[in-house]
Design an enzyme around this catalytic site. Sequence first.
Site, mmCIF file in Angstrom:
data_model
loop_
_atom_site.group_PDB
_atom_site.id
_atom_site.type_symbol
_atom_site.label_atom_id
_atom_site.label_comp_id
_atom_site.label_asym_id
_atom_site.label_seq_id
_atom_site.Cartn_x
_atom_site.Cartn_y
_atom_site.Cartn_z
ATOM 1 N N THR A 22 -8.278 7.168 -1.825
ATOM 2 C CA THR A 22 -9.646 6.698 -2.059
ATOM 3 C C THR A 22 -10.662 7.814 -1.826
ATOM 4 O O THR A 22 -11.761 7.762 -2.368
ATOM 5 C CB THR A 22 -9.987 5.479 -1.161
ATOM 6 O OG1 THR A 22 -9.440 5.699 0.140
ATOM 7 C CG2 THR A 22 -9.440 4.197 -1.732
ATOM 8 N N LYS A 53 -8.222 13.861 4.744
ATOM 9 C CA LYS A 53 -7.305 12.717 4.717
ATOM 10 C C LYS A 53 -6.379 12.856 5.911
ATOM 11 O O LYS A 53 -6.402 13.878 6.586
ATOM 12 C CB LYS A 53 -6.495 12.685 3.413
ATOM 13 C CG LYS A 53 -5.903 14.052 3.041
ATOM 14 C CD LYS A 53 -5.251 14.035 1.669
ATOM 15 C CE LYS A 53 -6.214 14.158 0.510
ATOM 16 N NZ LYS A 53 -6.510 12.911 -0.157
ATOM 17 N N ARG A 54 -5.558 11.836 6.177
ATOM 18 C CA ARG A 54 -4.607 11.987 7.273
ATOM 19 C C ARG A 54 -3.684 13.173 7.010
ATOM 20 O O ARG A 54 -3.422 13.534 5.858
ATOM 21 C CB ARG A 54 -3.795 10.697 7.440
ATOM 22 C CG ARG A 54 -4.551 9.594 8.133
ATOM 23 C CD ARG A 54 -4.994 10.003 9.517
ATOM 24 N NE ARG A 54 -3.872 9.963 10.436
ATOM 25 C CZ ARG A 54 -3.672 8.997 11.341
ATOM 26 N NH1 ARG A 54 -4.555 8.021 11.478
ATOM 27 N NH2 ARG A 54 -2.619 9.004 12.113
ATOM 28 N N HIS A 73 0.796 -1.237 0.000
ATOM 29 C CA HIS A 73 0.000 0.000 0.000
ATOM 30 C C HIS A 73 0.820 1.274 0.000
ATOM 31 O O HIS A 73 0.249 2.361 -0.013
ATOM 32 C CB HIS A 73 -0.914 0.043 1.232
ATOM 33 C CG HIS A 73 -2.039 -0.924 1.172
ATOM 34 N ND1 HIS A 73 -3.282 -0.582 0.689
ATOM 35 C CD2 HIS A 73 -2.106 -2.220 1.514
ATOM 36 C CE1 HIS A 73 -4.075 -1.639 0.766
ATOM 37 N NE2 HIS A 73 -3.380 -2.646 1.256
ATOM 38 N N LYS A 116 -14.354 8.887 -3.715
ATOM 39 C CA LYS A 116 -15.613 9.182 -3.017
ATOM 40 C C LYS A 116 -16.110 10.577 -3.380
ATOM 41 O O LYS A 116 -17.312 10.795 -3.569
ATOM 42 C CB LYS A 116 -15.402 9.082 -1.496
ATOM 43 C CG LYS A 116 -15.102 7.669 -1.034
ATOM 44 C CD LYS A 116 -14.507 7.603 0.371
ATOM 45 C CE LYS A 116 -13.871 6.235 0.595
ATOM 46 N NZ LYS A 116 -13.018 6.162 1.787
ATOM 47 N N LYS A 131 1.092 14.619 1.694
ATOM 48 C CA LYS A 131 -0.248 14.916 1.176
ATOM 49 C C LYS A 131 -0.435 16.421 0.943
ATOM 50 O O LYS A 131 -1.397 16.858 0.326
ATOM 51 C CB LYS A 131 -1.320 14.392 2.139
ATOM 52 C CG LYS A 131 -1.332 12.863 2.254
ATOM 53 C CD LYS A 131 -2.350 12.384 3.272
ATOM 54 C CE LYS A 131 -2.235 10.900 3.575
ATOM 55 N NZ LYS A 131 -2.916 10.030 2.607
#
Length: 810
Positions: free
Chosen positions: A643, A535-536, A349, A647, A541
């Site tokens: 992901t 998100k985290r 992952h 969504k 990110k």
Amino acid sequence: MELDKTLFIESFKKRLSQKYAIDVSDATNSELYDTLCSLVKSSYSVSWRQTWKDYLKENEKQVYYFSIEFLPGKLLKSNLLNMGWYQLVIDSFKEIGIDFEQVAAVEPDMALGNGGLGRLAADFMDSLASEGYPVNGNGIRYRYGLFKQRFVNGYQVELPDEWLKTAAGNAWEIRRASKAVTVTMGGHVELVQKNGYLEPIYKDATLIKAVPYDVGIVGYHNQHVNTLRLWSAEIPEAVESCYPTIEARRQIEDITTVLYPDDSNEAGRRLRLKQEYFFVSAGVQSIIRHYKKYHETIDQISQRVAIHINDTHPAMCVAEFMRILLDEEHLSWEKAWEQTVKTMSYTNHTIMAEALETWDIPLLNEIQPRILQIVAEIDHRFVAHLAGKMDGQLIERTRIISGGKVHMAHLAVIGSHSTNGVAQLHTDLLKSDVLRDFYTLYPERFNNKTNGIALRRWLQLANPELAAIIDQKLGRNWRQNACQLQQLQQYNTDEQFLKKLAVVKLHNKQRLAKLIEERTGVTVDPTAIFDVQIKRLHAYKRQLLNLLRIIKLYLDLKENPDLAIVPRVFIFGAKAAPSYHYAKSIIKCINETAALINHDSTIQGKIKVIFLENYDVSLAEQIIPAADISEQISTASKEASGTSNMKLMLNGALTVATLDGANVEIKEQVGADNIFMFGLTKQEVYRYYQDHSYHSLDYYHHNLVIHRVLDALIDGTIPNIAAEGHEIFDSLTYLNDDYFVLRDFEDYLRIQDQVDETYRDQKKWQQMSLINIAKACHFSSDITVKKYASEIWQVRSVAQKGGVNIGYPL
Ligand code: 73E
């Protein structure tokens, strides 16, 4: 028996009276919730038992999905939806004066995961049951789920999530004491010859009782119910006297007490390794015990059993399976190894170096010496097999044990027949970079399985208004078969439908605005662009890139309050790992920037910044339907898939994206005109790594805009961030900006201007939104799991899709 409203109300009242000896009018929401769950559970239990019996009758191959995280969120609504009871329960409750939403709100989020990896496992469980596959989950029943996040003076504070202690507890689990197994840890092991076999003799080992708690996973309208089995550590009764002190007992129970709150960071702690071995050993033992009940020999077990290793955390499955086949079943090494490799498969992952697990040899020896022996033997045979055939350096790079450490990804690849990445770009990187040597050795083992999401939860349940207008156009079949959503594209010029889309979005934004006002006291305008990054919190990110643009906008507005921008509400949701200092500093800076902007009347409310506390599955379900913009802005090559990108597009948000993870495939699906792409490519990022030509300080010195924005972090423009502002400033300048935030900044500004321009043309915006909704069906986890089933596990679907509700057993 088919359920109708009258029967349901009658049964519900009866159950309430049996359980609590009260009438509906006297019951609390908790009592109503508990009664509803009990009714739901006793009804699907009939199908649950039947599913199991069918597997046995047909001698079906069973798959076991091992994951150290499962993040299902709440299960009541999704169970009702999948059973075909959802609308009926809402209507029945209305009739007897119960507010269904208030009852559903009682359920605690089952937060046994950190983020994408755990949520993916939960979406897969839903899809696997809905597609009728014989696949069961295997994980840990943590007593405390992921911490609850609160902000105090803008700082993240973590509170324990005592989800099992709430009044509602976990209504869905069934404790199966009779299926407990014993896990052996610690001590020493000696091999002695006995009856022609080498038998391990354990000395001073600790015995732990592993008790399974089973949760039924109900398929969508197919009467198929799989099992999610979560293990809890207890003290074995027989040897209770061996653990006389409270401390000794606590050490055992601690194994399943807390979920490690790290995402993409390896905590590297002893307890984590114990957790890994605990659920691996319990799971593998119970699989083999079950298999042996119905089969006389074990040497073809791979024909009936598949074990999936979700990331490296369960990689010890390889060694544990070998241990049982060798030590208990007395298979030869060769035969055991052949069966092990055929049984195991592995998903990677992440390529983030800090998340690639390694364990010190002495630590593994301390936790389970026999497992270390077996791993060492696998390593030895691997090296011996390749010696002389392969380049010596390649062998050194790929072996399992080197540099005093055990490399778990190596164990997973060597010990399985399939290794997959979670988006095409990520799989390509595994082949060309992170696992390149293994790709040379075993090219046939590598494959891609792009992640997916459960459309039932993320559209039908989270956005019922959108689902309803889709029904009006397509009928209800798309709810069974996601691919049909594609047909929505034909309404691209249907102005009425486009307007309806806009109305639905506005309603969702109004609901979110209300929630924001209740939780933060800040009023936001539902006609502004809702720009969402959820998100985290992680440097790669790049929530920071978003923040820097917000600061730029604010400074522009201060200079020129009449600046013609489309009003925006920036919405963040993110937890930082408690030990991740830098990520917590970013949270503080976002919160202080938000406080400054939201209270500055001179900018006329043109921008607002909202950081919602405690982002979890339930909050995601409320934010996602209200989003206009989806921020997917990680440094190219770092986000394996993502992901939330899927969504958000499914709910009509338009994506601002780098060419990273599954964003690449989203772009392929919707076309370049229906997504806002910017930033470095993965090739450009890698070139910088090679030639070291990136000097972020130059951007600070030579780009006036960047200079001004970064200064705001350290010159008091944003109050209360003296330490954090400097920390971030330094990371972006003197420490050379690991994630190329400054390099991508200008391009990000450019694309965001394009967002504004597009939003001004509402018809065009709605058309783009429609295409995104239609194309999101390609990312249905129903499709993803079908590929896992046929290409990796070789199992077939055993249930018929056919709109069959779960009835009420009399
Ligand atoms: O890109 C996401 C991916 O969508 C990735 O970062 C995440 O997995 C998602 C599902 O495939 C992920 N989490 C972890 N590694 N990758 C991880 C690592 C260590 C502990 C907990 C989670």
